[in-house]
Design a protein around this motif. Sequence first.
Motif, PDB file in Angstrom:
ATOM      1  N   VAL A  41       0.839  -1.210   0.000  1.00  0.00           N
ATOM      2  CA  VAL A  41       0.000   0.000   0.000  1.00  0.00           C
ATOM      3  C   VAL A  41       0.873   1.260   0.000  1.00  0.00           C
ATOM      4  O   VAL A  41       0.610   2.210  -0.743  1.00  0.00           O
ATOM      5  N   VAL A  42       1.926   1.251   0.804  1.00  0.00           N
ATOM      6  CA  VAL A  42       2.817   2.420   0.846  1.00  0.00           C
ATOM      7  C   VAL A  42       3.470   2.624  -0.527  1.00  0.00           C
ATOM      8  O   VAL A  42       3.538   3.742  -1.037  1.00  0.00           O
ATOM      9  N   GLN A  43       3.898   1.510  -1.134  1.00  0.00           N
ATOM     10  CA  GLN A  43       4.529   1.602  -2.459  1.00  0.00           C
ATOM     11  C   GLN A  43       3.526   2.124  -3.489  1.00  0.00           C
ATOM     12  O   GLN A  43       3.863   2.969  -4.318  1.00  0.00           O
ATOM     13  N   LEU A  44       2.284   1.618  -3.420  1.00  0.00           N
ATOM     14  CA  LEU A  44       1.245   2.088  -4.347  1.00  0.00           C
ATOM     15  C   LEU A  44       1.012   3.588  -4.163  1.00  0.00           C
ATOM     16  O   LEU A  44       0.930   4.340  -5.132  1.00  0.00           O
ATOM     17  N   TRP A  45       0.914   3.984  -2.910  1.00  0.00           N
ATOM     18  CA  TRP A  45       0.629   5.397  -2.622  1.00  0.00           C
ATOM     19  C   TRP A  45       1.776   6.290  -3.099  1.00  0.00           C
ATOM     20  O   TRP A  45       1.546   7.336  -3.704  1.00  0.00           O
ATOM     21  N   LYS A  46       3.002   5.858  -2.843  1.00  0.00           N
ATOM     22  CA  LYS A  46       4.155   6.685  -3.237  1.00  0.00           C
ATOM     23  C   LYS A  46       4.309   6.753  -4.760  1.00  0.00           C
ATOM     24  O   LYS A  46       4.847   7.714  -5.283  1.00  0.00           O
ATOM     25  N   ALA A  47       3.881   5.689  -5.452  1.00  0.00           N
ATOM     26  CA  ALA A  47       4.041   5.661  -6.917  1.00  0.00           C
ATOM     27  C   ALA A  47       2.801   6.186  -7.645  1.00  0.00           C
ATOM     28  O   ALA A  47       2.794   6.275  -8.867  1.00  0.00           O
TER      29      ALA A  47
END
Lengths: 170, 225
Positions: A41-47
Amino acid sequence: MSTNDAEFVRLLEDHKKILYRVVNGYCNNPSDRQDLAQDIVVQLWKAFDRFDDRKRFSTWMYRVALNVAISFYRSESRRVKSTVPVEDYVLEIAAEEPSGGRAEENLRQLERYIEQLDGLNRALMILYLDGNQYETIAEILGITVTNVATKLSRIKQRFRREFEESQTKD
Amino acid sequence: MELEELKAIWEGQNDKLDAIIRLNSQALQKAKLVKADTALGRLYRSILLEVILNIGGIVLLGWFISSNLAQVRFVIPAIVLDACLIAVNAALIGQMTAIKDIDYGAPIVTIQHKVELLRIQRIETMKWTLVFCPLVWVPLLIVSFQGLFGVDVYAVFGVPYLLANFAFGLAVIPIAVWISKRFAGRVSRSPFLERAMRVIAGSELGAAMDSLAELTRFEAPASEN
């Protein structure tokens, strides 16, 4: 919450099953699952800023989620990962009553079969079982459609053989 | 039972999943996501910290060299240390660039290739750092004693002592490789030591190369597999 954040949360809510399927496909341990879900989720949000909204969100989400999941076990970060505090779990899964039927038993066997596959073939299998077209699977994985078809055909043959062997043993 | 039949059961689970999965809206709040970091983000920051510390070391060594230009016996070990730090920093900056180049929204095979190459870069850097450690400690002793305390180690310990230490450092390398190959699997209580031993023994690099080969096989047209 900005419009962009609200859009992100809405899209994530609409596609939360992808998150569940990927996390379950790559982790057996519940705390590992929460760590992986958090990381995805963090990776999705950052990307998310780089997401091209002319393309399908599900394709992009599969790529990010599977890339994070495959790296999760290979990368050294796993050795220093921090366990997510319970109140910060992004994915809450209600306890379900096992039905105990034949279908469920077959599903457990399928899950065991998926666990035996390496990271890439596991991704291929999850994408196939989730009902994606061969073209979409090829786009997500970055291989040709013919390659997807051949690999799936082999996986199906192997599964059929192993399933039959397990039935004979039972 | 065919896989297609199980696929139908798998897809049939979707309605049930909608009911049992819930996203925690609190955890999704922007503030929490801003604070959280990804594994790659953490790795990037730890490498950046190493680079900054090394730059500090390079600057100090530069200052030491300029202050002792007339004394070759101090300048040479300082240049050796400086060269090592510059080489390590170049490798670390290469890793930071590789991390920045990883966009998880790209196709899986492409990204996993980059991730494996990054892993190989990390292992190579760690391996050469560990291997050279026993050799650089003599120059480090000479430079640090002169730079910090104004003590001339050549005069205090004598050249034969320093040469003996250097020779011991050289002898330690093959012994460390042998011990690592033999005992890496028996120190699982200490993950750091186990990893260091696997790196020295070459098994960590071997595993990374296997993963890369597996990726290449997966990517190749299926008839070639």
